[in-house]
Every structure is written in C-alpha cells, then in structure tokens.
Write an enzyme that holds these catalytic residues in place. Structure first.
Site: not given
Length: 583
Positions: A442, A513
């Site tokens: 991320e 996700c």
C-alpha cells in the site's frame, strides 16, 4: 419542473415514490450564561437528557427484530459509546463549569471541538463518524428542549404509510436508530444531504440492499413534501418532479433492475470461473466477527480482509486483551465455516486514534506512526494480538496480514515477533494453529521492492486506497485535491500490474482488497492484468462475479496491456475487448 441533485451512489437500484421529508438535523440552540450557583443544576439537566437518549437507544436494541441487520446493532452500540465518551461528557462539564455556558451551548461547543478533530482524520471511515456524533448530540438537544424525536416509521404513518403509494424518505441525515425504524417502515429508498461511502447510512443501506443516495447536498431543502422523487442508486442521482417520459423510463429501468437482482441472486452458488476456465477467488472485507454471516450470504469464498482495528477503538484507552481478541477472531473463523479468513493486524495510530479524545499532533498523520509502525513501537501489544490470532487458527484456515510494511528491517522485526508469539504460547502450553503470512502492498516502496516481499511472505494483498494516495501524493481527506485521486492513473496501474505479475512469477497469490476490487468497472482490467483474487464489501460480490463469468481473461490480457501503456488509460476503458460477453 424536473431537476436533479447529484450525490454518492451507495446502493444499486431504483426507487420511485412520493417524498416524505424528515426535519433538518441541526436545531436552533439558545446561548446564555448561567450563574455559578446554577452549575450543578445545569449539569444535572444535561445528564438527564443524555441518560434519556441512552435509555431510548437501549430500548430500540432490546426491541430489535430478529431480521434486523447486524450492522444496526453495532451502530447503536457506537452511539451509546459516544454518549458515554469522556471526550463529550468531560467537554460539556468543562464549558459549563469554566465558562458558565448553558447546557445546550456547552453541548454544541464541544461538538464543534470534536468535529474539528474528526475532520482532520485521514481515514474515511473514522472521519465520517462525525455524523454519528452530530446525531447523538441532536438527540440530547431534543430532549433538553422537550421535543419529540420523529423516526421514519412515525413519518411514514403521518404521510399515509397505509396507502399503496410508494414513499421515499428525504433527510439531511439518518441516524442508526432512524435506520432501524426505516427497516420496519414502507419506504422504498432514501436520500440524505450528508454522508459518504463509508458513512453509517451507506453501510446500513448496503446491508439492507435499499436504493440510496447520500451526500446529495441541499436535497432536504430543495425537495418538497409529497414531490414525486426518483432515487437512482446506480448513478447517485435524485430526480425531483420527473416528467411522465422520465418517470416511464425509470419505471422500465426499475423493472430491469429487479430482474437483474434476481439473476444475480441465482449466481450465489455458481463457481467463479472466467469463460476461458480461469478460477477467480471472490472474498469479502469485514469489520466485525458477525460480518462473516453477510459474507457467506453473498457467496464469498472467504474473508480477504478482517479489519481488526475496530476491536481496538473507542474503548476509553483500554486495549482489548488476548482472550477478548481470541474470542473475536475465533468467532470470525468459525463463522466462515471452513473458508479462509485473512486477519490484518491492527491498523491504528496517527490518523486512526484508539480513542477520539486522543488527538494526534503530527504535521502529517498519514505519514506518521501508524499501522505496522505503531505495532512495532509497542511489541508487547503487538504480540498480544499475534498470540490471539495464532490461537484462533486452531479453529480454521487463517491468513495473517501485516499493513504498511515498507522496509526490510520492518519485515524482519515483524516476522521475529511472530516467532516470539509462537514461543510464548508454547511456553505456557497453549494450542495454536498454522497461518500463512502476508503483507499489504500500500506504499510505492513496497510495490517497487515486491521481489523482496515475496521472498519473505506467502501472499500479498494490494491496498489500492492507500497505494493511490501515496503514489499520487494526494491526501484523500483534503477536498481541494480529492479530484486528483485517480485509480486509472498510469503510475498507479503500473504499480498494481507489476505486483500482480511478480506474484504470478513467484507462484504466490496476490489479492486486491481496496475499493478497486469491488468496482465492476475495474473488474475486466484487473482480470486482464492477471489478478485472480478480489476482496470487497459483501454487497459487491455477486456483481463482480457476473463480470468474471462474462470475461475471457486471455483475450482481456492484450487489451489490458494496451491500457497499461496508454498515456490516458481511461480513454481505453470502453474499448470492444472491455465489453461484456452476454450470456
């Protein structure tokens, strides 16, 4: 005259009906000073009003129907916790005793103080909890004024809820208590003037599968009582006083949506496989153990992201112990009935404080002490969580996921803590199960050094929300630059594609996700880039599955490569290869 108001689409579908207006949420508040000898009486008045609201919400919980969404019970708990929070209670006491404000003034002053803290939070979900605080304060103010709190059920009855005319609710905002009554009322859909995609109204609307638009600014002022209103939950639009032609068109679309939902429901037990035979894993994101039931109902084949931070927040500074965490993780694992559960270690700190009264003083919380940095800064706390997860793994398939790793020393420290946690359980003879270890990608640094990550972990999960924020240097909390947040930015797509490709070469699974995974407009591109595991809100699972079933992943690969090389990828998203293959 027909006009439209644009907001955020949070639940798909079309609702058509006569408008029922709920009163604007902000009340007029009187401001006056009290005498010093009136302090205790004023505090007692505020306390009685607050206690009355708590009792009101507890009665609603006790009377909650068996088929009420579990999200509602959780949100009512949040409201009760807010009413008991020291930040609110102590603040009111301060303004009354130190400044001699009357109770209403003290309450709204403290609301403004806390609202500023919420506004500065980077996390969308936490920032939108400001609306919950505003709603509990409004209920206290109504009790202080002696006014009755109208709920949707009462509004529906007053508007002729017994008739066959469909009704839609229009409000500045809706509280969880309102939503509970909404469930029991006759409304076909609703629109609110405030709220975001992770606001409680959006969360509950998705769980109820009700057509809804939130954040439609001015809707409660522009719509009049009994206007014909169309709620377009697909486009995020509210159409007021539609012409007969527009009305007929939307009634046709409404029938089509109903047919589409019936068709999607039939896909629940259909294996998720592309036309060229590629199996695709469709997983659910959850926040609480009880969310596992919704994941199963949606046909998810596992949990791709269990956000454990919600177990840690709003506990008055007290962290959950190992036993409490173990029980929560065990419940989620058992709730998935043998399907895998990916548990992400706590992602708090800086922008996600454990307690709303703890304000971060960092210049830029998004770049501060958060996620794995926060966990590694407190190894004892971290190992408490790790032991609880390892114990829960005795009851089913568990994947252990670590957020925001960026450095090799962090990876080594994290893995060492896992070993220590196992050793601690062995030392006391406690049972623990095997887990797969994974890392979230991320931050750009992690994506660029994906080879090193794959050397240490069994799987990777791309958190696209944060990856986009950090890759494009855009603070998502800042409305001035929010328009620059672009999932189709060439740099973002390159990072995502490289991680997926590296995982395939290494023979290790990679999942997405973030919001990108649940956006059906992105499904084909991600399939074309090689992604075979999506994790999303349960409500999106069947819609994404439909896209998977219609897709030929081999054909999409060539088109996806062109998108990846394009200066403006968005221009190629409607190309023929991106179109659906009809059943």
């Amino acid at each position: 005259m027909t006009f439209s108001i644009h907001g955020l689409a949070v639940t798909r579908g079309i609702a058509i009906g006569r408008a029922v207006l709920a009163a604007a949420s902000r009340m007029e508040v009187v401001h006056y000073f009290i005498d010093a000898d009136q302090i205790e009486a004023e505090l007692a008045r505020a306390r009685r009003a607050r206690d009355a609201v708590i009792q009101e919400l507890q009665r609603l919980q006790a009377d909650m129907p068996a088929d009420a969404p579990q999200e509602l019970a959780a949100l009512l708990d949040v409201h009760i916790l807010l009413l008991q929070d020291d930040a609110l209670v102590g603040g009111v006491r301060h303004w009354v005793t130190e400044r001699l404000y009357n109770a209403e003034w003290a309450l709204t002053t403290q609301l403004e103080v806390l609202s500023r803290q919420f506004d500065e939070m980077e996390d969308d979900y936490l920032r939108e909890r400001k609306a919950d605080l505003e709603q509990v304060v409004e209920r206290i103010l109504r009790h202080l004024r002696g006014a009755h709190v109208d709920g949707p059920a009462r509004l529906a009855a007053a508007a002729g809820g017994g008739s066959t005319t469909p009704l839609v609710l229009v409000a500045y905002d809706l509280s969880p208590a309102d939503m509970l009554q909404f469930k029991q009322s006759v409304f076909a859909g609703f629109a609110t003037g405030v709220g975001g995609k992770t606001s409680h109204t959006a969360i509950v609307a998705r769980s109820m599968d009700i057509p809804a638009v939130v954040g439609a600014r001015g809707v409660s002022q522009l719509v009049r009582q009994d206007d014909w209103v169309i709620i377009d939950g697909d486009a995020g639009v509210v159409i007021v006083d539609p012409s007969p032609i527009v009305l007929d068109e939307y009634r046709f679309r409404q029938r089509q949506v109903l047919l589409e939902r019936e068709r999607l429901a039939r896909l629940r037990h259909t294996p998720s496989i592309t036309l060229d035979g590629q199996p695709v894993e469709l997983l659910a994101n959850i926040e609480q153990p009880q969310d596992a039931a919704a994941a199963l109902r949606a046909g998810a084949t596992g949990v791709g992201l269990f956000r454990t931070e919600f177990l840690f927040m709003d506990r008055g500074g007290r962290l959950p112990g190992e036993e409490a965490q173990y029980q929560a993780y065990r419940d989620a694992v058992q709730g998935m009935q043998g399907l895998p559960v990916t548990i992400r270690t706590v992602d708090v700190g800086a922008d996600k404080p454990l307690d709303k009264s703890h304000r971060d003083s960092s210049l830029n919380p998004a770049l501060g002490l958060r996620a794995i940095r926060w966990s590694l800064a407190d190894p004892a706390m971290f190992r408490t969580q790790l032991r609880a997860i390892l114990r829960a793994a005795v009851h089913g398939r568990v994947r252990l996921l670590f957020p925001m790793l960026a450095h090799l020393p962090q990876i080594r420290q994290t893995l060492a803590q896992v070993q220590l946690a196992r050793a601690e359980l062995d030392a006391r003879g406690a049972a623990h199960g095997p887990v797969q270890l994974g890392a979230m990608i991320e931050v750009p640094a992690a994506a660029l050094m994906v080879r090193q990550f794959l050397a240490h972990f069994d799987f990777l999960s791309i958190g696209t929300n944060d990856l986009i924020q950090y890759a494009l240097a855009i603070d998502r909390a800042d409305e001035a630059v929010a328009s620059l947040y672009d999932p189709l930015h060439p740099a973002v797509l390159r990072l995502v594609a490289d991680v997926i490709a590296a995982g395939a070469r290494a023979g290790k699974p990679v999942s997405v996700c973030g919001e990108m995974a649940g956006d059906v407009a992105m499904t084909r591109l991600l399939l074309g880039l090689g992604l075979r595991s999506f994790s999303m809100h349960p409500a999106q699972v069947l819609a994404v599955k439909q896209e998977v079933l219609r897709a030929d992943a081999r054909q999409l690969a060539g088109w996806a490569a062109q998108v990846l090389q394009a200066d403006e990828p968005a221009a190629l998203m409607d190309a023929p290869h991106a179109q659906s293959h009809q059943f």
